[in-house]
Design a protein around this motif. Sequence first.
Motif, short mmCIF file in Angstrom:
data_model
loop_
_atom_site.label_atom_id
_atom_site.label_comp_id
_atom_site.label_asym_id
_atom_site.label_seq_id
_atom_site.Cartn_x
_atom_site.Cartn_y
_atom_site.Cartn_z
N GLY B 130 -26.95 97.11 20.13
CA GLY B 130 -26.25 98.36 20.41
C GLY B 130 -25.42 98.84 19.23
O GLY B 130 -25.44 100.03 18.88
N GLY B 131 -24.69 97.90 18.59
CA GLY B 131 -23.86 98.27 17.45
C GLY B 131 -24.67 98.78 16.28
O GLY B 131 -24.30 99.74 15.62
N MET B 132 -25.80 98.14 16.04
CA MET B 132 -26.67 98.56 14.94
C MET B 132 -27.21 99.96 15.19
O MET B 132 -27.30 100.78 14.28
CB MET B 132 -27.85 97.61 14.79
N ARG B 133 -27.57 100.24 16.44
CA ARG B 133 -28.08 101.56 16.77
C ARG B 133 -27.03 102.62 16.53
O ARG B 133 -27.32 103.69 15.99
CB ARG B 133 -28.52 101.61 18.24
N GLN B 134 -25.77 102.31 16.91
CA GLN B 134 -24.69 103.28 16.68
C GLN B 134 -24.49 103.50 15.19
O GLN B 134 -24.24 104.62 14.77
CB GLN B 134 -23.38 102.79 17.31
N LEU B 151 -18.31 113.22 16.31
CA LEU B 151 -18.73 111.93 16.87
C LEU B 151 -18.28 111.86 18.33
O LEU B 151 -17.10 111.93 18.63
CB LEU B 151 -18.10 110.78 16.09
N ASP B 152 -19.24 111.71 19.23
CA ASP B 152 -18.93 111.70 20.65
C ASP B 152 -18.91 110.26 21.18
O ASP B 152 -19.96 109.68 21.42
CB ASP B 152 -19.97 112.53 21.41
N GLU B 153 -17.73 109.71 21.37
CA GLU B 153 -17.54 108.35 21.87
C GLU B 153 -18.58 107.38 21.34
O GLU B 153 -19.28 106.73 22.11
CB GLU B 153 -17.62 108.34 23.41
N PRO B 154 -18.69 107.24 20.02
CA PRO B 154 -19.78 106.43 19.48
C PRO B 154 -19.66 104.95 19.83
O PRO B 154 -20.65 104.25 19.87
CB PRO B 154 -19.67 106.66 17.97
N PHE B 155 -18.45 104.50 20.09
CA PHE B 155 -18.28 103.04 20.28
C PHE B 155 -18.00 102.66 21.72
O PHE B 155 -17.70 101.51 22.02
CB PHE B 155 -17.14 102.52 19.39
N SER B 156 -18.08 103.61 22.64
CA SER B 156 -17.62 103.32 24.01
C SER B 156 -18.50 102.30 24.72
O SER B 156 -18.06 101.64 25.64
CB SER B 156 -17.53 104.60 24.83
N ALA B 157 -19.76 102.16 24.27
CA ALA B 157 -20.63 101.22 24.97
C ALA B 157 -20.59 99.82 24.34
O ALA B 157 -21.30 98.93 24.78
CB ALA B 157 -22.07 101.75 24.96
N LEU B 158 -19.73 99.64 23.34
CA LEU B 158 -19.74 98.35 22.63
C LEU B 158 -18.63 97.42 23.12
O LEU B 158 -17.61 97.86 23.63
CB LEU B 158 -19.55 98.60 21.13
N ASP B 159 -18.81 96.13 22.92
CA ASP B 159 -17.78 95.17 23.31
C ASP B 159 -16.62 95.23 22.32
O ASP B 159 -16.74 95.78 21.21
CB ASP B 159 -18.35 93.75 23.39
N GLU B 160 -15.50 94.64 22.68
CA GLU B 160 -14.25 94.78 21.94
C GLU B 160 -14.37 94.34 20.48
O GLU B 160 -13.87 95.00 19.58
CB GLU B 160 -13.17 93.95 22.66
N PHE B 161 -15.06 93.23 20.24
CA PHE B 161 -15.16 92.69 18.87
C PHE B 161 -16.01 93.59 17.99
O PHE B 161 -15.61 93.97 16.89
CB PHE B 161 -15.77 91.29 18.90
N THR B 162 -17.18 93.95 18.51
CA THR B 162 -18.07 94.82 17.76
C THR B 162 -17.37 96.14 17.48
O THR B 162 -17.45 96.70 16.39
CB THR B 162 -19.35 95.10 18.58
N HIS B 186 -12.05 107.85 24.62
CA HIS B 186 -11.09 107.71 25.71
C HIS B 186 -10.24 106.45 25.48
O HIS B 186 -9.57 105.98 26.38
CB HIS B 186 -11.77 107.71 27.07
N ASN B 187 -10.29 105.93 24.26
CA ASN B 187 -9.56 104.72 23.94
C ASN B 187 -8.38 105.04 23.02
O ASN B 187 -8.56 105.53 21.90
CB ASN B 187 -10.54 103.75 23.26
N ILE B 188 -7.15 104.77 23.50
CA ILE B 188 -5.94 105.18 22.76
C ILE B 188 -5.84 104.49 21.41
O ILE B 188 -5.62 105.11 20.38
CB ILE B 188 -4.67 104.88 23.60
N GLU B 189 -6.04 103.16 21.40
CA GLU B 189 -5.92 102.39 20.16
C GLU B 189 -6.88 102.89 19.10
O GLU B 189 -6.52 103.05 17.93
CB GLU B 189 -6.22 100.92 20.45
#
Lengths: 269, 245
Positions: B130-134, B151-162, B186-189
């Motif tokens: 998933g991360g590579m695809r993003q 960029l529309d929520e590009p990382f929302s489907a990834l786990d915290e570390f990735t 939608h992630n504040i941090e």
Amino acid sequence: MEVEGTAPGSTLMIMKKIVKQGWRPVLVVVLLLILWESSSRLFAIPAWLLPSPLTIMEEGLSSWSNYAHHLVSTTKLSILGFVIGTSIGLLIAILLHLMPRVRQAFYPLLILSQNIPIIVLAPLLIIWFGFGVLPKLFIITLVCFFPVAVAALDGFRQTNAEMKHYMYMAGASKWQVFSKLEFPHALPAVFSGLKISATYSVMGAVISEWLGANQGIGVYMTLAQSSFRTDRVFVAIFFIMLLCLLFFSLIIVLEKFCIKGRAEQEAKS
Amino acid sequence: MSELKVSEVSKSFGEKKVLQSVSFSVKEGEFVSLLGPSGSGKSTLFHLIGGLFTPDEGDLCLGGENINGKRGRISYTPQNPSLFPWRTVLDNVVLGEELHAKPNKERARTMLERAGLAEYVNAYPHQLSGGMRQRAAFVRSLLSPQPFICLDEPFSALDEFTRLDMQKWLLSIWEENRKSVLFVTHNIEEAIFLSDRVLVLSSNPATVKQEFTIPFERPRREELVLTEEFLKWKKQIYHELRGEE
Ligand SMILES: Nc1ncnc2c1ncn2[C@@H]1O[C@H](COP(=O)(O)OP(=O)(O)O)[C@@H](O)[C@H]1O
Ligand SMILES: [Mg+2]
């Protein structure tokens, strides 16, 4: 590099799978043939009613030279009809897709046209075009174009909406969206249509030969029927099945070759 | 050249009002995040900027030109990577470029190497994580000719570390060429860590509720997210987001 490496690997895997799973249906067929052979002997069924498998095989082998030219003629006819029919089908699908208003007007007619059994048109076609190749190609084209046209149209329309949004937002023209996205996206659907058309083309060829021809498996069958050579009818049926199967496998090979990046994905699911 | 101005933009779908007088701007070379709950209309806003729909009211201007309903002006990474499964990674990342000119494959190769995808240049998307695809989808945006990236929520489907790795990677790539970026999350941090400014969206219908200018200097380090200062910002924005519910 690694991608090229996986292609022959996966073909090998598929072959192994076929061998592994294929023995069951083969066993069933062999058992059925044995049952058929032994019951024809046991009940002494007359050969004109139902010849035994061995009789049929014998006839098939011994009179090969008598019907080989029929076989060649039907094969040629089917292939030519298939190529013409599916090309027209694909072309119509592309035109209708690129012109949505025209599609709305013609799609119902396209569906409706398939409710006319081709066989009822055959006498008309023969009155108009005689007994030559033309009416036969016409019949095969009619049966072949529809599965491809409908499969392609549906395939084009079911293109992933998000990919389409991406293309439009990136500034792609309508033609770019079609050629770079919709067409490759619809290829698996197109191939499903082609597989159906391949079988239909053989059927269309044989039917058109029944209606009047001087050679072809259809003619061979009619001759065999009128002289009660049931064994020859079975030989003809066997070769029709073989031809269908051959066409079908050819399309599958072509499909493997044309559809990239998705084969393994689909195999998994 | 690539300053985006969104003024008083409204959009409804049927009876449902999704965007209500949304106004903000993104300056040349700026990294701005839009922060809002799911379903608040963030993707819809991108679809408007991308010209997929036209706004009911208001104007979208890019580099002084009105781009209402005009397509092909921005480079966009959708919420799903939307890579074409029948194209190799290399052929995928040059797609945006290919639509407008002959693609430069050498440059694409170099970018893929920088993205850690050197071994996957000729692989198909289903062979990637998933991360590579993003990352590939983002490289596709970078290689597109448009100077403004959405960029529309590009990382929302990834786990915290990735996700954290990807954020650092994104920043390092972005620092090099500094295209203007509008980033939806939608992630504040994530918003604080990446952006120069954070815009907080309300939902139903969406408007820009509050704007925060994030003072942390660049280049930013991972440790930043653990500092008191960072937490203070996080609390403040959290209250703004949650405040009126
Ligand atoms: N094409 C559309 N037609 C109708 N309603 C839509 C359409 N696109 C989005 N919406 C609606 O707009 C709202 C916001 O959606 P979206 O912009 O995708 O939210 P977000 O990206 O913030 O999660 C949702 O309620 C959604 O149902
Ligand atoms: Mg969204």
